[in-house]
Design a protein around this motif. Structure first.
Motif, PDB file in Angstrom:
ATOM      1  N   ARG A   1     -12.091   3.604  -2.397  1.00 12.21           N
ATOM      2  CA  ARG A   1     -11.262   2.419  -2.656  1.00 12.21           C
ATOM      3  C   ARG A   1     -10.419   2.590  -3.918  1.00 12.21           C
ATOM      4  O   ARG A   1      -9.221   2.281  -3.927  1.00 12.21           O
ATOM      5  CB  ARG A   1     -12.167   1.172  -2.784  1.00 12.21           C
ATOM      6  CG  ARG A   1     -11.412  -0.144  -2.755  1.00 12.21           C
ATOM      7  CD  ARG A   1     -12.289  -1.297  -3.188  1.00 12.21           C
ATOM      8  NE  ARG A   1     -12.718  -1.169  -4.565  1.00 12.21           N
ATOM      9  CZ  ARG A   1     -11.948  -1.384  -5.622  1.00 12.21           C
ATOM     10  NH1 ARG A   1     -10.706  -1.782  -5.470  1.00 12.21           N
ATOM     11  NH2 ARG A   1     -12.416  -1.218  -6.854  1.00 12.21           N
TER      12      ARG A   1
ATOM     13  N   ARG B   1      -6.650  -2.544   9.113  1.00 10.68           N
ATOM     14  CA  ARG B   1      -7.910  -1.831   8.881  1.00 10.68           C
ATOM     15  C   ARG B   1      -8.996  -2.802   8.419  1.00 10.68           C
ATOM     16  O   ARG B   1     -10.156  -2.694   8.827  1.00 10.68           O
ATOM     17  CB  ARG B   1      -7.689  -0.718   7.844  1.00 10.68           C
ATOM     18  CG  ARG B   1      -8.957   0.019   7.517  1.00 10.68           C
ATOM     19  CD  ARG B   1      -8.666   1.329   6.843  1.00 10.68           C
ATOM     20  NE  ARG B   1      -9.878   1.862   6.251  1.00 10.68           N
ATOM     21  CZ  ARG B   1      -9.924   2.934   5.492  1.00 10.68           C
ATOM     22  NH1 ARG B   1      -8.810   3.595   5.240  1.00 10.68           N
ATOM     23  NH2 ARG B   1     -11.048   3.362   4.981  1.00 10.68           N
TER      24      ARG B   1
ATOM     25  N   ILE C   1       0.821  -1.225   0.000  1.00 10.93           N
ATOM     26  CA  ILE C   1       0.000   0.000   0.000  1.00 10.93           C
ATOM     27  C   ILE C   1       0.846   1.262   0.000  1.00 10.93           C
ATOM     28  O   ILE C   1       0.368   2.328  -0.322  1.00 10.93           O
ATOM     29  CB  ILE C   1      -1.029  -0.001   1.157  1.00 10.93           C
ATOM     30  CG1 ILE C   1      -0.347  -0.098   2.522  1.00 10.93           C
ATOM     31  CG2 ILE C   1      -2.025  -1.119   0.985  1.00 10.93           C
ATOM     32  CD1 ILE C   1      -1.333   0.007   3.687  1.00 10.93           C
TER      33      ILE C   1
ATOM     34  N   ALA D   1      -7.484   4.936  -3.428  1.00 13.18           N
ATOM     35  CA  ALA D   1      -6.397   4.279  -2.676  1.00 13.18           C
ATOM     36  C   ALA D   1      -5.750   3.174  -3.504  1.00 13.18           C
ATOM     37  O   ALA D   1      -4.524   2.986  -3.467  1.00 13.18           O
ATOM     38  CB  ALA D   1      -6.944   3.726  -1.359  1.00 13.18           C
TER      39      ALA D   1
ATOM     40  N   TRP E   1      -6.225  -0.813   1.517  1.00 14.04           N
ATOM     41  CA  TRP E   1      -5.754  -0.266   2.787  1.00 14.04           C
ATOM     42  C   TRP E   1      -5.030  -1.357   3.573  1.00 14.04           C
ATOM     43  O   TRP E   1      -4.814  -2.447   3.063  1.00 14.04           O
ATOM     44  CB  TRP E   1      -6.944   0.285   3.572  1.00 14.04           C
ATOM     45  CG  TRP E   1      -7.688   1.364   2.840  1.00 14.04           C
ATOM     46  CD1 TRP E   1      -7.248   2.626   2.593  1.00 14.04           C
ATOM     47  CD2 TRP E   1      -8.990   1.268   2.236  1.00 14.04           C
ATOM     48  NE1 TRP E   1      -8.197   3.331   1.882  1.00 14.04           N
ATOM     49  CE2 TRP E   1      -9.272   2.525   1.655  1.00 14.04           C
ATOM     50  CE3 TRP E   1      -9.949   0.263   2.139  1.00 14.04           C
ATOM     51  CZ2 TRP E   1     -10.472   2.780   0.985  1.00 14.04           C
ATOM     52  CZ3 TRP E   1     -11.138   0.513   1.481  1.00 14.04           C
ATOM     53  CH2 TRP E   1     -11.383   1.758   0.903  1.00 14.04           C
ATOM     54  N   SER E   2      -4.737  -1.048   4.830  1.00 17.05           N
ATOM     55  CA  SER E   2      -3.937  -2.009   5.602  1.00 17.05           C
ATOM     56  C   SER E   2      -4.766  -3.236   5.986  1.00 17.05           C
ATOM     57  O   SER E   2      -6.001  -3.192   6.037  1.00 17.05           O
ATOM     58  CB  SER E   2      -3.386  -1.345   6.862  1.00 17.05           C
ATOM     59  OG  SER E   2      -4.448  -1.130   7.770  1.00 17.05           O
TER      60      SER E   2
END
Ligand code: NAP
Length: 489
Positions: free
Chosen positions: A440, A473, A253, A443, A469-470
């Motif tokens: 989304r 998360r 990421i 990112a 994301w992570s």
């Protein structure tokens, strides 16, 4: 939480008896649900591990981490288990949890239609069933991608896709070709090169290779795992495994992070130190960033491709001829067997099944541009229809079992108000999904998957259809469902 007996009883239909479908059935049974049916179009359980039986198939997630959290397996024979051993694990779990009684084999669901009385299902024999809740556990990499190579029908030898393996086929003394250099093609090359006369690896875009160490567990170690489950826990939930997952996740990421630089250095060193011929080394050097395509973990690829019986062919294929594969350069590689390790159509999910939601919404049309689901689990206008390992979930080198377990925990939260009798159905609000998709995609464009390569992660616009994301998360989102984002009725 109210006890199940005080709750509304629902009928659950699970589509697919692979890893995720079995998980859903076990979890439903555990909470006292009894009205469960699993429809499985194949003749046995195992999903991807039933479909894939190619030589050299292993899972590159450590076996103790590629295991249900509630069903540790002290008997794994190796650090990285073979596909056959993993399939046996799922079969044993299904028996141990007594869920095979729910499975209808050789039964394909042709359509799911939402009605005022819930979901109406049509099966391949023309019969019907109904469900209050549908769990689509149909897998991701399921429909083989057969490239449109001119002349493929005329090949005089045997040609087949890696997921349509010919059981019992012998490569001994035969000239083999493997098209594709993903995880499958790499594992195949390592497995076939010793026994065959020679193997041509048609690998038009060689990948970065992460060196790993595989090893067998001794009888003594397996005894210790049995007697002290903490030892298993130390592997699956220990720092070494999770630090690796988190480092990899950060690198994906944040491609300019120190974590990515560290991974790139390992991969570069592996290439530089493992491949002795400068010419071969250059042919094997990828032209894109590490982990842009799914990173390959292999102990033996560089060794195997340097075997005198291996030929690396990076040129483009012109066509297939009866005798073998003709390259654009004019070279003909004469072959007896050709394996297509050319991947899968990764945007299918539950399709080709017809799924009709509220107001005539047709999932095939809703997904015409790209498949998506809110938090990878549910879709507006398709109430009580949930996906495990659906579109936009985390991908990369993670355990899909861990992902499915967390998704199941999330689905349980969504179902709670329905089980309590307050409502009968739930679907995310359209604006919830629209907002999610917008965030989304922004990112996703920043992840390494979008850094300039082709892969099955990308949608038709070149945007990764992944969780951007992570992982923490993702775990957090799955642990705490925000029911206000949903329409309950
Ligand atoms: P893949 O990663 O999609 O790789 C397909 C390969 O076929 C690529 O090298 C691609 O080249 C090549 N290819 C496709 N069409 C071609 C054509 N017309 N001419 C020449 N080459 C062509 O497929 P996969 O290796 O089956 O792996 C798919 C996924 O399965 C993996 O990413 C992974 O998620 C999963 N898997 C996991 C494991 C494991 O150990 N956990 C093992 C196997 C598979 P280009 O890249 O140039 O398009």
């Amino acid at each position: 939480m109210e006890t199940p007996s005080a709750q509304r009883r629902l009928r659950y239909v699970i589509i697919g008896a692979g890893m995720a479908g079995l998980l859903a059935a076990i979890k439903l049974q555990e909470r006292g649900e009894a009205d469960i049916t699993i429809y499985e179009k194949g003749d046995s359980i195992g999903g991807t591990w039933r479909e894939n039986r190619y030589a050299g198939l292993t899972c590159d997630v450590p076996a103790h981490a590629y295991t249900y959290s509630f069903a540790p397996n002290p008997d794994w024979s190796r650090f990285f288990a073979s596909g056959a051993e993993i399939k046996r694990y799922f079969e044993a779990v299904a028996v141990r949890y007594n869920i095979t009684r729910f499975i209808h084999f050789n039964t394909e669901i042709m359509s799911c239609t939402h009605t005022t009385a819930g979901w109406e299902l049509t099966l391949n024999d023309g019969s019907h069933d109904r469900a209050d809740v549908v769990i689509a556990a149909t897998g991701v990499l399921h429909h083989p991608n057969i490239p449109a190579l001119e002349g493929i029908e005329e090949f005089a030898g045997e040609a087949f896709h890696s997921a349509r393996w010919k059981d019992g086929i012998s490569f001994s003394g035969r000239r083999a070709g493997i098209i594709g250099g993903g995880s499958t093609g790499v594992q195949l090359l390592c497995a076939l090169v010793e026994g065959a006369d020679h193997v041509v690896h048609f690998n038009r875009s060689p990948q970065w290779i992460m060196p790993v160490k595989d090893f067998a567990y001794s009888a003594e170690e397996r005894r210790m795992f049995r007697e002290n489950p903490q030892l298993i826990e130390a592997i699956r939930n220990g720092e070494e495994y999770w630090n690796g997952v988190m480092r990899f996740n950060k690198a994906i990421i944040e491609p300019d992070s120190p974590e990515m630089a560290e991974i790139e250095a390992i991969l570069l060193q592996n290439l530089e130190q493992s491949v002795t011929s400068p010419e071969l080394r250059e042919k094997l050097r990828p032209t894109y960033r590490a982990a842009c395509k799914r990173l390959i973990y292999s102990e033996r690829y560089y060794e195997s491709i340097q075997n005198p019986k291996a030929i690396l062919e990076t040129d483009a294929i012109a066509r297939i001829e009866p005798k073998g594969v003709r390259m654009k350069s004019g070279v003909l590689h004469e072959l007896d067997v050709l394996v297509l390790a050319t991947g899968f159509k990764a945007d299918r999910f539950v399709r080709p099944m017809t799924v009709l939601g509220q107001n005539g919404a047709d999932l095939n049309q809703v997904w015409a541009k790209r498949p998506t689901a809110y938090l990878a689990v549910s879709i507006p206008q398709f109430p009580n229809f949930f996906l495990l390992n659906g579109p936009t979930g985390p991908v990369g080198n993670f355990s899909l079992i861990d992902i499915a377990e967390r998704q199941w925990g999330y689905i349980e939260q969504l179902l709670e108000p329905i089980r309590a009798g307050r409502f009968s159905q739930v679907a995310p609000r359209p604006e919830t999904l629209a907002d999610y998709e917008e965030r989304r995609k922004v990112a996703a464009r920043k992840t390494v998957f979008a850094s300039g390569c082709t892969s099955w992660y990308l949608d038709d616009e070149g945007i990764p259809s992944t969780w951007p994301w992570s992982y923490s998360r993702f775990a957090e989102e799955m642990a705490h469902a925000r029911l206000e984002e949903y329409d309950y009725a």
